[in-house]
Write an enzyme that holds these catalytic residues in place. Structure first.
Site, short mmCIF file in Angstrom:
data_model
loop_
_atom_site.label_atom_id
_atom_site.label_comp_id
_atom_site.label_asym_id
_atom_site.label_seq_id
_atom_site.Cartn_x
_atom_site.Cartn_y
_atom_site.Cartn_z
N ASP A 104 0.77 -1.21 -0.02
CA ASP A 104 -0.01 -0.08 -0.04
C ASP A 104 1.05 1.38 0.06
O ASP A 104 1.98 1.20 0.46
CB ASP A 104 -0.60 -0.06 1.14
CG ASP A 104 -1.71 -1.09 1.46
OD1 ASP A 104 -2.02 -1.89 0.65
OD2 ASP A 104 -1.93 -1.38 2.98
N1 URA Z 1 -1.10 -5.84 3.91
C1 URA Z 1 -1.66 -4.70 4.00
O1 URA Z 1 -2.45 -4.28 4.63
N2 URA Z 1 -0.87 -3.71 3.51
C2 URA Z 1 0.31 -3.91 2.59
O2 URA Z 1 1.01 -3.07 1.93
C3 URA Z 1 0.57 -5.17 2.62
C4 URA Z 1 -0.03 -6.28 3.31
#
Ligand code: URA
Length: 231
Positions: A104
């Protein structure tokens, strides 16, 4: 063996049309001779451009420390992306350099990038169960028994109809934990904690399979050898 003009274009040097101009201008040699046939099938290891060997003709595999604030997307509309950290020539390669799974925008840590689509498919396939280790800080104390909930294989996230695969939780402090996932569902770590009443404040991936980030600074990458993930 590839056509010389296609080879230069696919490695991001220039367009095919420009490659033909470069060849006509004598900038390219093959096996020590100035190339004059842009359509000739060529062994990449024998090619020099302006006297230099080709840039990673067998493919790229990079381990990047993704900083917070960048997206893992090729779409310009989604904001500054991890690809902007790479040299221009690598950004023009085709097949394109792409991330193996995504992090993310608000997540930092270990991100693999490659132009080898087979590797992307293999390492993101749930079948292969590659372990990814995340460190999370949370806005509330971790509830008692959370590790058992996560390892149970029964945790059902909202709007999904299959439970999360068993995940390991190591408690590091009242509001800090390490979570090991073998899947890569959308926002999975954040949604798993949210499901149990904790909001993730920071999320950082420290490990992907056997690879660790180590002390690589945010925004930096290192190249990995081609045999890092043998077939
Ligand atoms: N889980 C999440 O919530 N975000 C990420 O970037 C990776 C795993």
């Amino acid at each position: 063996m590839r056509r010389l003009d296609q080879l230069l274009a696919s490695l991001g040097y220039c367009s095919r049309r420009e490659a033909r101009a470069w060849i006509a201008a004598g900038r390219v040699t093959v096996a020590g001779r100035v190339a004059d046939d842009f359509g000739a099938k060529t062994e990449p290891a024998h090619v020099l451009v302006d006297g230099e060997p080709l840039d990673h003709p067998a493919g790229l595999l990079l381990l990047l420390h993704k900083p917070v604030g960048l997206v893992c997307s090729h779409h310009r509309g989604e904001g500054p992306s991890v690809y902007g950290l790479l040299p221009e020539r690598w950004r023009r390669r085709n097949p394109p350099v792409t991330s193996i799974g995504r992090l993310d925008k608000d997540t930092s840590g270990l991100l693999l990038l490659t132009d080898q689509s087979e590797l992307v498919h293999r390492l993101t396939s749930p079948k292969h169960k590659v372990a990814k280790v995340y460190r999370a800080t949370l806005d509330a104390d971790l509830p008692a028994g959370l590790a058992e909930v996560f390892t149970s294989g029964t945790l059902l996230l909202r709007a999904e109809d299959t439970p999360c695969a068993p995940a390991q939780l190591r408690v590091l402090g009242p509001r800090e934990a390490e979570l090991t996932l073998t899947e890569g569902r959308y926002h999975q770590a954040r949604r798993m904690f949210a499901n149990q009443g904790c909001e993730v404040l920071t999320l950082h991936r420290a490990q992907f399979g056997h690879l660790q980030l180590g002390d690589l600074a945010a925004g930096q990458w290192r190249e990995l050898p081609p045999d890092t993930f043998p077939p």
